[in-house]
Motif scaffolding. Structure first.
Motif, short mmCIF file in Angstrom:
data_model
loop_
_atom_site.label_atom_id
_atom_site.label_comp_id
_atom_site.label_asym_id
_atom_site.label_seq_id
_atom_site.Cartn_x
_atom_site.Cartn_y
_atom_site.Cartn_z
N ILE A 40 0.83 -1.22 0.00
CA ILE A 40 0.00 0.00 0.00
C ILE A 40 0.86 1.27 0.00
CG2 ILE A 40 -0.28 0.43 2.49
CD1 ILE A 40 -3.32 0.67 1.92
N ILE A 41 2.15 1.08 0.23
CA ILE A 41 3.03 2.22 0.51
C ILE A 41 2.97 3.33 -0.56
CG2 ILE A 41 5.30 1.59 -0.50
CD1 ILE A 41 6.20 1.78 2.60
N GLU A 42 2.80 2.92 -1.81
CA GLU A 42 2.76 3.92 -2.90
C GLU A 42 1.43 4.64 -3.00
OE1 GLU A 42 3.70 2.14 -6.64
OE2 GLU A 42 5.50 1.20 -5.81
N HIS A 43 0.42 4.13 -2.31
CA HIS A 43 -0.93 4.66 -2.50
C HIS A 43 -1.43 5.54 -1.36
CE1 HIS A 43 -1.23 1.96 -5.90
NE2 HIS A 43 -0.79 0.99 -5.12
N VAL A 44 -0.67 5.64 -0.26
CA VAL A 44 -1.12 6.45 0.88
C VAL A 44 0.02 7.35 1.35
CG1 VAL A 44 -2.84 4.78 1.71
CG2 VAL A 44 -0.49 4.60 2.51
N THR A 45 -0.30 8.29 2.26
CA THR A 45 0.70 9.24 2.74
C THR A 45 1.83 8.54 3.50
OG1 THR A 45 -1.28 10.55 3.18
CG2 THR A 45 0.82 11.56 3.75
N HIS A 46 1.44 7.70 4.46
CA HIS A 46 2.43 6.92 5.22
C HIS A 46 1.89 5.52 5.43
CE1 HIS A 46 4.65 10.51 6.33
NE2 HIS A 46 3.52 11.07 6.70
N ALA A 47 2.80 4.55 5.45
CA ALA A 47 2.39 3.19 5.80
C ALA A 47 3.46 2.63 6.72
CB ALA A 47 2.27 2.34 4.54
N VAL A 48 3.03 2.04 7.84
CA VAL A 48 4.00 1.51 8.80
C VAL A 48 3.62 0.11 9.25
CG1 VAL A 48 4.84 3.71 9.72
CG2 VAL A 48 2.79 2.67 10.70
N GLN A 49 4.67 -0.66 9.53
CA GLN A 49 4.47 -2.02 10.06
C GLN A 49 4.51 -1.94 11.57
OE1 GLN A 49 7.52 -4.80 9.08
NE2 GLN A 49 6.44 -6.51 10.05
N VAL A 50 3.35 -2.05 12.18
CA VAL A 50 3.24 -1.94 13.64
C VAL A 50 2.18 -2.92 14.11
CG1 VAL A 50 2.24 -0.44 15.42
CG2 VAL A 50 4.05 0.45 13.95
N ASP A 51 2.42 -3.57 15.25
CA ASP A 51 1.37 -4.36 15.88
C ASP A 51 0.52 -3.39 16.70
OD1 ASP A 51 -0.30 -5.93 17.33
OD2 ASP A 51 1.25 -7.33 18.02
N ALA A 52 -0.71 -3.20 16.28
CA ALA A 52 -1.56 -2.20 16.91
C ALA A 52 -1.98 -2.59 18.33
CB ALA A 52 -2.78 -1.93 16.04
N MET A 53 -1.67 -3.81 18.76
CA MET A 53 -1.93 -4.19 20.14
C MET A 53 -0.87 -3.58 21.06
SD MET A 53 -4.55 -6.30 20.40
CE MET A 53 -4.36 -7.71 21.47
N ASP A 54 0.18 -3.05 20.47
CA ASP A 54 1.27 -2.45 21.23
C ASP A 54 0.95 -0.96 21.47
OD1 ASP A 54 3.60 -1.26 22.09
OD2 ASP A 54 4.89 -2.28 20.64
N GLU A 55 0.49 -0.67 22.67
CA GLU A 55 0.02 0.67 23.01
C GLU A 55 1.11 1.73 22.82
OE1 GLU A 55 -1.91 0.66 26.77
OE2 GLU A 55 -2.43 2.78 26.65
N GLN A 56 2.32 1.39 23.24
CA GLN A 56 3.41 2.35 23.13
C GLN A 56 3.70 2.70 21.68
OE1 GLN A 56 4.44 4.05 25.58
NE2 GLN A 56 3.16 2.78 26.92
N ALA A 57 3.66 1.67 20.84
CA ALA A 57 3.94 1.90 19.41
C ALA A 57 2.87 2.81 18.80
CB ALA A 57 3.97 0.56 18.68
N LEU A 58 1.62 2.60 19.21
CA LEU A 58 0.55 3.47 18.69
C LEU A 58 0.73 4.91 19.17
CD1 LEU A 58 -2.86 1.54 18.92
CD2 LEU A 58 -1.44 1.99 16.92
N LYS A 59 1.11 5.05 20.42
CA LYS A 59 1.35 6.39 20.97
C LYS A 59 2.47 7.08 20.22
CE LYS A 59 -0.52 6.26 25.61
NZ LYS A 59 -0.29 5.70 26.94
N ALA A 60 3.53 6.30 19.93
CA ALA A 60 4.69 6.87 19.23
C ALA A 60 4.30 7.37 17.84
CB ALA A 60 5.80 5.83 19.13
N LEU A 61 3.24 6.79 17.28
CA LEU A 61 2.77 7.24 15.95
C LEU A 61 1.91 8.51 16.05
CD1 LEU A 61 1.67 3.84 14.36
CD2 LEU A 61 3.59 5.27 13.63
N GLY A 62 1.63 8.92 17.29
CA GLY A 62 0.78 10.10 17.50
C GLY A 62 -0.65 9.84 17.10
N ILE A 63 -1.11 8.62 17.31
CA ILE A 63 -2.43 8.21 16.85
C ILE A 63 -3.55 9.09 17.42
CG2 ILE A 63 -3.04 6.48 18.64
CD1 ILE A 63 -3.20 5.52 15.02
N ARG A 64 -3.33 9.63 18.61
CA ARG A 64 -4.28 10.52 19.28
C ARG A 64 -4.66 11.72 18.42
NH1 ARG A 64 -5.35 12.87 24.47
NH2 ARG A 64 -5.13 14.82 23.36
N ASN A 65 -3.71 12.16 17.61
CA ASN A 65 -3.92 13.39 16.86
C ASN A 65 -4.69 13.21 15.56
OD1 ASN A 65 -2.41 14.74 18.84
ND2 ASN A 65 -0.53 14.01 17.86
#
Ligand code: ADP
Length: 215
Positions: A40-65
């Motif tokens: 999907i990387i070519e079709h969206v602004t950013h694409a990242v490989q992250v396990d979304a069950m990992d709360e810290q990783a989601l926070k690091a992505l600034g998901i709140r914003n």
């Protein structure tokens, strides 16, 4: 400009992410599977490989914003529910979650999902309608009783004005727009002539719309 994050790039999530991106929105696409991310990387602004069950990783992505976060994980119901809870606890304003069954949908509502979508169920309804009616092209359910449908003008209405066709009077529905080729006529008046091949966008009660569909 609204910013969206999509978690889970299966068939549904990928389609949501790519469509939003084509519409010009900022999209962060997330999946734990590297292949899905690379696809999907070519079709969206950013694409990242992250396990979304990992709360810290989601926070690091600034998901709140992000303005809207879509939880598009389907098969793994447990992850889907836990991630939905986590996102709401982190303070994400709008969380849209995909449900696979009615019960799953109820749980998602109870844990705070702002919107629950049932892509398979809704697509099934659409396809079924399209199969039984030769005229209907699309349907949006507004409530359990009311919908908007898009249908090819039934023959008995062509060559007549909206008034003569008595769509509102006799059939109890309102024509919102008429599509004729690439032209769109919004809010057509009673004197407007319906031509063969016109597509009518009609709002009304489901029972009234059904009468129209079956013509
Ligand atoms: P669909 O039915 O729309 O194809 P799936 O449930 O098959 O949806 O796909 C879900 C996607 O979500 C898969 O690509 C999977 O790798 C991803 N996924 C599942 N769990 C996680 C997780 N914890 N974090 C990130 N992505 C996940």
């Amino acid at each position: 400009m609204k910013q969206f994050a999509v978690i889970g790039l299966g068939r549904f999530g990928r389609s949501v992410a790519v469509t939003l991106s084509k519409m010009g929105y900022d999209v962060l696409a997330i999946d734990s599977n590297e292949e899905k991310v690379n696809d999907i990387i070519e079709h969206v602004t950013h694409a990242v490989q992250v396990d979304a069950m990992d709360e810290q990783a989601l926070k690091a992505l600034g998901i709140r914003n992000f303005d809207v976060v879509i939880v598009a994980i389907g098969q793994d119901v447990q992850s889907n529910i836990l991630i939905t809870v986590m996102l709401k606890e982190m303070g994400v304003k709008k969380v849209v979650s995909k449900a696979v069954t009615e019960l799953h949908g109820k749980v998602l509502e109870k844990v705070g999902a702002d919107k629950v979508v049932f892509p398979e169920r809704d697509m099934g309804v659409r396809v079924a309608h399209a199969l039984v009616s030769k005229n209907i092209l699309d349907q949006i359910n507004l409530s359990p009783d009311y919908s908007i449908i898009e249908l090819i003008a039934p023959e008995e209405f062509t060559g007549k004005t909206l008034g003569e066709g008595a769509l509102r009077g006799k059939h109890g529905v309102t024509v919102l727009a008429i599509r004729r080729g690439s032209e769109i006529i919004i809010s057509p008046g009673a004197k407007h002539m319906i031509e063969k091949g016109d597509v009518l966008v009609v709002v009304g009660r489901n029972d009234k719309l059904k009468n129209l569909e079956e013509r």
